[in-house]
Enzyme design. Structure first.
Site, PDB file in Angstrom:
ATOM      1  N   MET A 109      -8.296   8.936   0.007  1.00  0.00           N
ATOM      2  CA  MET A 109      -9.086   9.393   1.160  1.00  0.00           C
ATOM      3  C   MET A 109      -9.537  10.830   0.941  1.00  0.00           C
ATOM      4  O   MET A 109      -8.739  11.665   0.509  1.00  0.00           O
ATOM      5  CB  MET A 109      -8.220   9.322   2.412  1.00  0.00           C
ATOM      6  CG  MET A 109      -7.680   7.940   2.670  1.00  0.00           C
ATOM      7  SD  MET A 109      -6.633   7.950   4.119  1.00  0.00           S
ATOM      8  CE  MET A 109      -6.243   6.214   4.243  1.00  0.00           C
TER       9      MET A 109
ATOM     10  N   ASP B  28      -7.106  -5.716   4.360  1.00  0.00           N
ATOM     11  CA  ASP B  28      -6.465  -4.408   4.291  1.00  0.00           C
ATOM     12  C   ASP B  28      -6.407  -3.789   5.685  1.00  0.00           C
ATOM     13  O   ASP B  28      -7.443  -3.454   6.259  1.00  0.00           O
ATOM     14  CB  ASP B  28      -7.279  -3.523   3.329  1.00  0.00           C
ATOM     15  CG  ASP B  28      -6.626  -2.180   3.073  1.00  0.00           C
ATOM     16  OD1 ASP B  28      -5.495  -1.953   3.538  1.00  0.00           O
ATOM     17  OD2 ASP B  28      -7.265  -1.350   2.391  1.00  0.00           O
TER      18      ASP B  28
ATOM     19  N   HIS C  57      -1.452  -1.077  -4.133  1.00  0.00           N
ATOM     20  CA  HIS C  57      -2.702  -0.635  -3.514  1.00  0.00           C
ATOM     21  C   HIS C  57      -2.632   0.876  -3.317  1.00  0.00           C
ATOM     22  O   HIS C  57      -1.705   1.388  -2.688  1.00  0.00           O
ATOM     23  CB  HIS C  57      -2.882  -1.361  -2.183  1.00  0.00           C
ATOM     24  CG  HIS C  57      -4.193  -1.118  -1.522  1.00  0.00           C
ATOM     25  ND1 HIS C  57      -5.354  -1.777  -1.873  1.00  0.00           N
ATOM     26  CD2 HIS C  57      -4.534  -0.284  -0.503  1.00  0.00           C
ATOM     27  CE1 HIS C  57      -6.351  -1.365  -1.108  1.00  0.00           C
ATOM     28  NE2 HIS C  57      -5.879  -0.454  -0.261  1.00  0.00           N
TER      29      HIS C  57
ATOM     30  N   HIS D  11      -8.396   2.058  -4.100  1.00  0.00           N
ATOM     31  CA  HIS D  11      -9.360   1.885  -3.004  1.00  0.00           C
ATOM     32  C   HIS D  11      -9.910   3.266  -2.639  1.00  0.00           C
ATOM     33  O   HIS D  11      -9.205   4.082  -2.046  1.00  0.00           O
ATOM     34  CB  HIS D  11      -8.618   1.228  -1.821  1.00  0.00           C
ATOM     35  CG  HIS D  11      -9.453   1.100  -0.587  1.00  0.00           C
ATOM     36  ND1 HIS D  11      -8.899   0.798   0.643  1.00  0.00           N
ATOM     37  CD2 HIS D  11     -10.794   1.213  -0.369  1.00  0.00           C
ATOM     38  CE1 HIS D  11      -9.854   0.739   1.539  1.00  0.00           C
ATOM     39  NE2 HIS D  11     -11.008   0.993   0.961  1.00  0.00           N
TER      40      HIS D  11
ATOM     41  N   ASP E  62      -4.562   4.038  -1.829  1.00  0.00           N
ATOM     42  CA  ASP E  62      -5.613   4.463  -0.914  1.00  0.00           C
ATOM     43  C   ASP E  62      -5.990   5.911  -1.168  1.00  0.00           C
ATOM     44  O   ASP E  62      -5.170   6.813  -0.971  1.00  0.00           O
ATOM     45  CB  ASP E  62      -5.120   4.331   0.530  1.00  0.00           C
ATOM     46  CG  ASP E  62      -5.160   2.902   1.011  1.00  0.00           C
ATOM     47  OD1 ASP E  62      -6.180   2.233   0.793  1.00  0.00           O
ATOM     48  OD2 ASP E  62      -4.153   2.455   1.588  1.00  0.00           O
TER      49      ASP E  62
ATOM     50  N   MET F 229     -11.857   5.544  -0.460  1.00  0.00           N
ATOM     51  CA  MET F 229     -12.495   5.785   0.841  1.00  0.00           C
ATOM     52  C   MET F 229     -13.088   7.180   0.761  1.00  0.00           C
ATOM     53  O   MET F 229     -12.551   8.147   1.326  1.00  0.00           O
ATOM     54  CB  MET F 229     -11.447   5.671   1.963  1.00  0.00           C
ATOM     55  CG  MET F 229     -11.088   4.243   2.275  1.00  0.00           C
ATOM     56  SD  MET F 229      -9.524   4.115   3.141  1.00  0.00           S
ATOM     57  CE  MET F 229      -8.410   4.124   1.757  1.00  0.00           C
TER      58      MET F 229
ATOM     59  N   MET G  91     -11.872  -4.791   5.367  1.00  0.00           N
ATOM     60  CA  MET G  91     -11.008  -3.905   6.170  1.00  0.00           C
ATOM     61  C   MET G  91     -10.730  -4.597   7.509  1.00  0.00           C
ATOM     62  O   MET G  91     -11.651  -5.013   8.206  1.00  0.00           O
ATOM     63  CB  MET G  91     -11.684  -2.555   6.450  1.00  0.00           C
ATOM     64  CG  MET G  91     -11.750  -1.579   5.297  1.00  0.00           C
ATOM     65  SD  MET G  91     -10.229  -1.283   4.390  1.00  0.00           S
ATOM     66  CE  MET G  91      -9.145  -0.663   5.654  1.00  0.00           C
TER      67      MET G  91
ATOM     68  N   SER H 130       0.837  -1.200   0.000  1.00  0.00           N
ATOM     69  CA  SER H 130       0.000   0.000   0.000  1.00  0.00           C
ATOM     70  C   SER H 130       0.874   1.252   0.000  1.00  0.00           C
ATOM     71  O   SER H 130       1.666   1.477   0.920  1.00  0.00           O
ATOM     72  CB  SER H 130      -0.899   0.003   1.235  1.00  0.00           C
ATOM     73  OG  SER H 130      -1.555   1.252   1.314  1.00  0.00           O
TER      74      SER H 130
ATOM     75  N   GLY I 152       0.862  -2.185   4.152  1.00  0.00           N
ATOM     76  CA  GLY I 152       1.562  -0.907   4.014  1.00  0.00           C
ATOM     77  C   GLY I 152       2.813  -0.863   4.840  1.00  0.00           C
ATOM     78  O   GLY I 152       3.916  -1.173   4.371  1.00  0.00           O
TER      79      GLY I 152
HETATM   80  C1  DX5 Z   1      -6.198   2.079   5.732  1.00  0.00           C
HETATM   81  C2  DX5 Z   1      -5.763   1.746   4.311  1.00  0.00           C
HETATM   82  C3  DX5 Z   1      -4.757   0.667   4.215  1.00  0.00           C
HETATM   83  C4  DX5 Z   1      -3.442   0.969   4.822  1.00  0.00           C
HETATM   84  C5  DX5 Z   1      -2.845  -0.300   5.324  1.00  0.00           C
HETATM   85  O1  DX5 Z   1      -7.156   3.063   5.684  1.00  0.00           O
HETATM   86  O2  DX5 Z   1      -6.874   1.364   3.548  1.00  0.00           O
HETATM   87  O3  DX5 Z   1      -4.548   0.278   2.866  1.00  0.00           O
HETATM   88  O4  DX5 Z   1      -2.580   1.558   3.897  1.00  0.00           O
HETATM   89  O5  DX5 Z   1      -1.712   0.057   5.969  1.00  0.00           O
HETATM   90  P1  DX5 Z   1      -1.047  -0.800   7.111  1.00  0.00           P
HETATM   91  O6  DX5 Z   1      -0.605  -2.077   6.467  1.00  0.00           O
HETATM   92  O7  DX5 Z   1       0.087   0.057   7.564  1.00  0.00           O
HETATM   93  O8  DX5 Z   1      -2.094  -1.026   8.145  1.00  0.00           O
HETATM   94 ZN    ZN Z   2      -6.807   0.385   1.367  1.00  0.00          ZN
END
Ligand code: DX5
Ligand code: ZN
Length: 227
Positions: free
Chosen positions: A35, A173, A31, A64, A33, A66, A135, A6, A195
């Site tokens: 946001m 995730d 991946h 992804h 993310d 969010m 999640m 990620s 990540g």
């Molecule tokens: C959280 C994200 C994840 C995050 C995971 O909101 O959707 O993809 O990057 O990161 P780690 O592996 O550090 O929890």
């Molecule tokens: Zn994610």
């Protein structure tokens, strides 16, 4: 099995370098993310960043979203080079039209479910999606602790997949590291988003190889899916 580093955990001043590093690590997906500061209390990056990174690797771009209003973002991310776009089941009535919109754009469809949400909510969509993302932390931030109570959701998603002979992949995730990945694999997951555990490693390539080995050693052999 798919390992998906990620980018949220990469060096924000060196996204290009870290994308190339991820590409050379043996991981299949990147991946990404996204946001919006509303669906989750954080802001990450937008389509322009994805477009800039696209030529740097052949990895599958797993976007992804969010975001509370993903409709306006689908086309920009599709054009920027997303291979799959994942939206959240918590968006309720908006989910069905979003799924069709993503399909119309020629992209794979992912559906994501947050830890507090009842797994039954994803059931009506399972024959329409390519990927179910569970999640395993509350979304918004990297580096959080894995929520073990989410494991039954993965098991349930795997049971439904087998019972109905469906082909969606099951991803996890959040908080996925060299320890928790084993539990996820045993529960039936086959896409592992990670990540901080991967990007913090001295060698991303070694960390990906180790993670892959742990998944292989814990494969329940229930699903033999190719995505
Ligand atoms: C959280 C994200 C994840 C995050 C995971 O909101 O959707 O993809 O990057 O990161 P780690 O592996 O550090 O929890
Ligand atoms: Zn994610």
């Amino acid at each position: 099995m798919i390992i998906a580093p990620s980018l949220l955990a990469a060096d924000y001043g060196n996204f290009a370098k870290d994308t190339i590093r991820a590409g050379k690590s043996g991981a299949e997906w990147l991946h990404l993310d996204i946001m919006d500061g509303h669906f989750v209390p954080n802001i990450s990056f937008g389509p322009h960043v994805v477009k800039t990174l696209r030529p740097l690797t052949k990895m599958f771009f797993d976007v992804h979203l969010m975001c509370s209003k993903p409709k306006v973002l689908l086309e920009p991310f599709a054009k920027a080079g997303a291979d799959m776009i994942t939206i959240h089941v918590e968006l309720g009535d908006a989910v069905t039209p979003l799924i069709w919109e993503i399909k119309k754009l020629g992209k794979k469809v992912g559906l994501c479910i947050n830890p507090p949400t009842d797994v039954g909510l994803v059931k009506p969509y399972l024959d329409k999606i390519d990927h179910l993302l569970v999640m395993t932390v509350n979304p918004g931030f990297g580096g959080q602790g894995f929520i073990y109570e989410t494991l039954p959701k993965i098991q349930q998603a795997n049971v439904w997949r087998c019972e109905r002979s469906l082909r969606y992949t099951i991803g996890v995730d959040g908080g996925v590291n060299l320890k928790t990945v084993a539990e996820c694999a045993r529960a039936g997951a086959d896409v592992f988003v990670s990540g901080s555990a991967l990007f913090a490693a001295h060698s991303l390539k070694q960390a990906v190889t180790k993670m892959r080995k742990i998944v292989q050693d814990n494969d329940p052999g229930l699903a033999d899916l190719k995505f």
